[in-house]
Write a protein that holds these residues in place. Structure first.
Motif, short mmCIF file in Angstrom:
data_model
loop_
_atom_site.label_atom_id
_atom_site.label_comp_id
_atom_site.label_asym_id
_atom_site.label_seq_id
_atom_site.Cartn_x
_atom_site.Cartn_y
_atom_site.Cartn_z
N GLU A 107 6.22 -4.22 0.55
CA GLU A 107 4.79 -4.17 0.25
C GLU A 107 4.16 -3.02 1.02
O GLU A 107 4.12 -3.03 2.24
N ARG A 108 3.67 -2.02 0.28
CA ARG A 108 2.91 -0.95 0.89
C ARG A 108 1.42 -1.28 0.76
O ARG A 108 0.99 -1.80 -0.26
N PRO A 109 0.63 -0.96 1.78
CA PRO A 109 -0.81 -1.23 1.67
C PRO A 109 -1.43 -0.38 0.58
O PRO A 109 -1.07 0.78 0.38
N TYR A 110 -2.38 -0.96 -0.12
CA TYR A 110 -3.04 -0.29 -1.23
C TYR A 110 -4.43 0.15 -0.78
O TYR A 110 -4.94 -0.26 0.26
N ILE A 111 -5.10 0.98 -1.59
CA ILE A 111 -6.36 1.58 -1.18
C ILE A 111 -7.43 0.54 -0.88
O ILE A 111 -8.22 0.70 0.05
#
Length: 808
Positions: free
Chosen positions: A558-562
Motif C-alpha cells: 500500500e502506497r499512500p495516495y494524494i
C-alpha cells in the motif's frame, strides 16, 4: 504479351463463372407462431450436416425474411435462435441451386417451459482460482439499483452506513473498471458508485490473491467492476431511466456496435442529486489527566447538512482487427460531478481554555470532481498458438478534486475567530507504459512483462480572512504541495493446468522513486527510493462430487495516495479539522487463504483467511488546544482472521435464495501522539436475498443484511442493518423491463455513528442518513447482434495505489 494478359483475364472470368455455378441460395422467413407476425433481426446459424461446424450466420430482415448466399449445394442444419422463443433446428437435404425453407414458425419459450417444467437460473456467485465473481445481470434488482447497492450484495465486501467499502475487513484495496484502474475511484469510490447505475455492470470480481501481472497495491486485494459486454455484428443497446426518491433521476444509455473489423462498446449517463437536508451531531468530552472520569470540557454541535448537484459519466471501448493476428484497441472513461454542500451547526463549548462559547457556524461551499482515463493497446498474435500474445499499451489518467468553502459564524458569544474562505484543488496526472508477453507451452502458460508509471500529484491550497467588510489573502492558509511518484516494475508468472490441479505462481519486483516538494514551506524537499519483491501463489484442485479446494498466498503493498498525503488543512468546521500527512511510508501485508466450493443445484463456498499488516496507514484523531485534528499515520499493526460462507440455491424452479456471511476477529495496536493504543473484537457482515419468479414475466425479491460495527485503533462505529423488497415486470417480448425497489421500508432514517474513545477524550460524530428510499426504473433493449467483438487480452492496470475506505 497482350495475348497472355487476355488469356489470363478469360481464365479468371471462367473461374468466376464456374464458382458461381457451384454456389447456391438458402432462403425463407421466420414468424411468431402465436401472433403470425414476422420476427425481425432473428439470428440464424448455418451448420454442417452433423451440426458440429458453423458455416455462416445472418439475421432476418425487418419483414422476417432471410437469405444465405453463396453456399455449397449440399446438406446442412439451420439453427434459429431468438430471445424469448424456443430454439429451432431445420434439416436441409442436399439440393442443387435454391432451397426454400418456407415460413418457419417459432413458439414462445414460455410454452415449452410449461410443457417440460424445466427452468434454469444463472448462478450469482462463481469461485475461481484467485477470485470470486458476482453476476450482477443475474440479479433481477440490478436495473433499478446503483452500483453501490450491488456492492453490498457481493461476498467478502462490506458497506457501512456512510457507504465506506471494505474488502475482507480492510479499507486498503483497489477498484478497477473493466480491468483498468480509475484514479477517481481511488480517492472517492462512494461518490462515483452512488451515481453509477447497476444496469451498466455485468459482474463484480473480488480478486483476493491477485497474480503477479497485477501491480502489488491494495493490501486486501482488488475489486474489479466489469461493465462492457460482448458486442457483435450489427448493433444493440439498452436505454434505462431511473428515479430514486429522495436522491433524484438518472438516464443511462448502453450501446454496442460492430461492423466488419471495427467494434465499439460503451455507455453514457447523466443524473441529478436532488437537494436534500439531514441532521448531524458532534460531541466531544475531554477528561482530566489526574481524574480520568472527570470531564473538564464539553463541545456540542447540532445542525443540518444540505447537499445536491449534477453528474455525468461515460465510457467507450473501440477495437480494430487489422487481421487475425493484429488488433488495436482504445478506451476512454470520463466522470464529472459538481455538488453544493452547506452546513449549519449550532455550537456550544464549555470548560475550555477560552471559557464558555456559543455560536452558529455556517459553512457554504461546493465540491467537484473530474476524472479521465484514456488508453491505447496493440496486440500481436502468433500463428503457432492463439494463446501466444504480445501486447504494448499506453494509458493517460487525470483527475481533479476541487473544494471551496465560506465559513461564517453568527450569534457569537465569547467566540472571536474571524470569518474566512478556503480553497483547495488536488490533482493527479499519470502516464503509463507497459509491455506484456504470454507464451503457452502445452499445459504451462508463462507470462512476463515490464511497466513504468510516471505519476505527478499536486495540491494548491489558498485562503482568505475577513477584514472589515471584505476578505484579504491569508498566507497562513496557503500550502502548495507537489508529489511525484515513479514506479518501475517487472514480473514473471506461471500457470500449470493438469487434470485435477491448477497452479499459479509468480514474482513481481517494483522500484518506487518519490520526489516531494512543499513549495510554500521553505521549499522543503522529500526524496526516497525503495524496492519491493511481491510473490503470489495460488492452487486449485477439483474434488469428487462437483467440489473444489483453492489455496492462496500473496504479499501486498500500500502506497499512500494524494488524499492521504495532502497537507491541506480543511477548517470548514473550525474545531474539527482534517488534514493529510505527507510523511507517510509504504505498507506491506501478508495474506493466506483457503476456500472450499461445492456446486450442483446450488453453490456453497467456505473461505478461511488470515491477513497481517505492519505499520499500516490508519486515520486517527489528536486533540490540541481544544481542537480535534483528524489525520493519517503509519500507526497500526493489524491482524484479521476471517471466515466467510456464501452460496445460492434454487429451492424450486421459481424460488431461489442467495446469501453470504462473514465472521472475523480483528486485532489492532500501535503508537500515536506519544501514546500506545490497542483494540480488538468480533465483526460480522451478513446478507441474504430471496427471489420468486411469479410468472415468466414477473419476479419478486426480498433482501436483508446486518453489519457489525467497525473496529478502529481509537474506536469504532455502531451496527448497520438494512433490507429491501422489489418487483420487476418484463414485456414487449422481453425487450422492456420495469423494476421497483423499496429500501429499508420499516425505517425512514438511520443515524450512523463513528466514535473515538481515548484516555484523553471521547468524540462521537453522528450523521443521519436517508434510509427508506424508493427506486423505479424502466429499461428498453433494441437492436440485434451476431458475432463477438475482439478485445485485447492484456492492457494497463495501475493497481499500485490504495483506495479510500473505512477502517477495520
Amino acid at each position: 504479351m497482350k495475348k497472355l494478359i487476355l488469356t489470363a483475364i478469360c481464365g479468371c472470368m471462367a473461374a468466376i463463372a464456374l464458382c458461381q455455378t457451384n454456389t447456391a441460395l438458402i432462403k425463407g422467413s421466420v414468424t411468431d407462431s402465436a401472433t403470425q407476425k414476422p420476427l425481425s433481426y432473428i439470428t440464424l446459424a448455418l451448420k454442417d450436416s452433423t451440426g458440429q461446424q458453423s458455416i455462416k450466420s445472418t439475421l432476418t430482415k425487418p419483414d422476417g425474411s432471410f437469405e444465405i448466399n453463396q453456399v455449397t449445394p449440399k446438406a446442412y442444419q439451420l439453427v434459429i435462435i431468438a430471445v424469448g422463443y424456443q430454439a429451432k433446428t431445420i434439416t436441409i437435404p442436399a439440393f442443387s441451386k435454391i432451397f426454400d425453407a418456407g415460413n418457419i414458425l417459432l413458439a414462445n419459450a414460455t410454452n415449452q417451459l410449461k410443457e417440460v417444467g424445466v427452468t434454469a437460473s444463472r448462478p450469482l456467485v462463481k469461485q475461481e482460482i484467485d477470485r470470486l465473481s458476482y453476476d450482477v445481470q443475474a440479479d433481477p434488482d440490478s436495473k433499478a439499483l446503483t452500483a453501490m447497492d450491488m456492492v453490498r450484495r457481493v461476498p467478502l465486501l462490506t458497506v457501512d452506513g456512510d457507504d465506506n467499502i471494505q474488502l475482507q475487513g480492510s479499507g486498503s484495496y483497489r477498484i478497477f473498471i473493466n480491468g483498468k484502474p480509475s484514479a477517481l475511484l481511488a480517492s472517492s469510490p462512494k461518490d462515483v458508485l452512488r451515481s453509477m447505475p447497476a444496469s451498466t455492470i455485468q459482474k463484480i470480481e473480488v480478486i483476493t490473491t491477485p497474480p503477479s501481472k497485477y501491480d502489488s497495491e491494495g493490501l486486501a486485494g482488488i475489486i474489479n467492476i466489469i461493465t462492457f459486454k460482448k458486442t457483435t455484428d450489427g448493433y444493440n443497446g439498452t436505454i434505462t431511466s431511473r428515479y430514486s426518491y429522495p436522491w433524484g433521476p438518472n438516464l443511462n444509455l448502453t450501446a454496442t456496435a460492430k461492423q466488419s473489423k471495427f467494434g465499439m462498446s460503451g455507455y453514457v449517463g447523466v443524473g441529478r442529486q436532488s437537494i436534500n437536508t439531514t441532521r448531524l451531531t458532534n460531541l466531544r468530552e475531554t477528561y482530566s489527566a489526574s481524574q480520568p472520569t472527570a470531564i473538564t470540557s464539553t463541545f456540542n454541535q447540532d445542525g443540518i447538512y444540505t447537499w445536491g448537484g449534477n453528474y455525468i459519466y461515460g465510457s467507450t471501448e473501440m477495437s480494430y482487427e487489422l487481421d487475425s493476428l493484429n488488433l488495436f484497441t482504445a478506451s476512454v472513461n470520463y466522470n464529472r460531478g459538481v455538488f453544493r454542500q452547506d452546513f449549519s451547526r449550532q455550537t456550544a463549548f464549555t470548560g475550555g481554555q477560552a471559557g464558555a462559547q456559543s455560536y452558529l457556524l455556517l459553512t457554504n461551499g461546493n465540491f467537484d470532481w473530474e476524472g479521465l482515463d484514456a488508453g491505447f493497446n496493440y496486440q500481436l498474435g502468433f500463428k503457432r498458438n492463439k494463446q501466444q500474445l504480445f501486447t504494448a499499451s499506453y494509458r493517460y489518467s487525470y483527475y481533479l478534486n476541487g473544494q471551496n468553502s465560506e465559513v461564517l459564524a453568527t450569534d457569537r458569544i465569547n467566540y472571536d475567530v474571524p470569518n474566512y474562505n478556503q480553497f483547495n484543488d488536488a490533482s493527479t496526472k499519470e502516464h503509463t507504459f507497459q509491455l506484456d508477453y504470454v507464451h503457452p507451452v502445452k499445459q504451462l502458460t508463462i507470462e512476463a512483462g515490464v511497466k513504468a508509471i510516471l505519476r505527478g500529484n499536486y495540491s494548491l491550497a489558498t485562503g482568505q480572512q475577513q477584514a472589515g467588510q471584505g476578505f484579504v489573502d491569508d498566507l497562513t492558509r496557503r500550502n502548495n504541495f507537489v508529489y511525484d511518484q515513479d514506479v518501475y516494475s517487472a514480473y514473471n508468472s506461471y500457470q500449470l493446468k493438469l487434470t485435477k490441479w491448477t497452479f499459479k505462481a509468480g514474482l513481481r519486483v517494483e522500484h518506487t522513486r518519490v520526489n516531494a516538494n512543499f513549495i510554500t514551506n521553505n521549499n522543503t524537499l522529500l526524496k526516497t527510493n525503495y524496492t519491493n519483491a511481491v510473490p503470489s501463489v495460488s492452487a486449485m484442485v477439483t474434488l469428487p462430487k462437483n467440489q473444489s479446494l483453492t489455496f492462496g498466498y500473496t504479499t501486498r503493498l500500500e502506497r499512500p495516495y494524494i488524499f492521504q498525503l495532502n497537507p491541506f488543512v480543511d477548517r470548514s468546521n473550525s474545531q474539527y479539522i482534517n488534514t493529510g500527512n505527507p510523511n507517510l511510508d509504504a505498507v506491506t501485508s501478508q495474506l493466506v487463504e483457503i476456500t472450499h466450493t461445492k456446486t450442483g443445484k446450488g453453490t456453497l463456498s467456505n473461505k478461511l483467511s488470515f491477513m497481517y499488516t505492519g505499520n499500516s496507514i490508519v486515520q486517527l484523531i489528536k486533540l490540541v488546544n481544544d481542537t480535534s485534528t483528524r489525520t493519517f499515520a503509519n500507526a497500526g499493526n493489524t491482524k484479521i482472521l476471517r471466515w466467510n460462507i456464501s452460496g445460492n440455491y434454487n429451492i424450486t424452479n421459481k424460488l431461489s435464495v442467495n446469501f453470504n456471511s462473514g465472521l472475523f476477529y480483528v486485532w489492532l495496536k500501535g503508537p500515536f501522539n506519544d501514546r500506545f493504543y490497542s483494540n480488538e473484537g468480533i465483526r460480522t457482515n451478513t446478507f441474504a436475498n430471496v427471489n420468486y419468479k411469479l410468472t415468466d414475466s414477473w419476479q419478486l425479491g426480498a433482501t436483508g443484511g446486518y453489519n457489525r460495527r467497525y473496529i478502529n485503533l481509537q474506536g469504532g462505529s455502531n451496527d448497520y442493518p438494512y433490507s429491501s423488497v422489489s418487483a420487476s415486470k418484463t414485456f414487449l417480448n422481453k425487450m422492456a423491463t420495469i423494476t421497483a425497489v423499496v429500501n429499508n421500508p420499516f425505517q425512514r432514517y438511520f443515524d450512523f455513528k463513528q466514535f473515538t474513545n481515548t484516555p484523553d477524550f471521547y468524540q462521537g460524530n453522528t450523521n443521519r442518513q436517508f434510509y427508506r428510499t424508493y427506486n423505479i426504473s424502466f429499461s428498453y433493449k433494441f437492436g440485434r447482434l451476431s458475432s463477438d467483438i475482439k478485445k485485447n487480452q492484456r492492457s494497463i492496470n495501475n493497481d499500485d495505489k490504495s483506495s479510500a475506505g473505512a477502517s477495520n
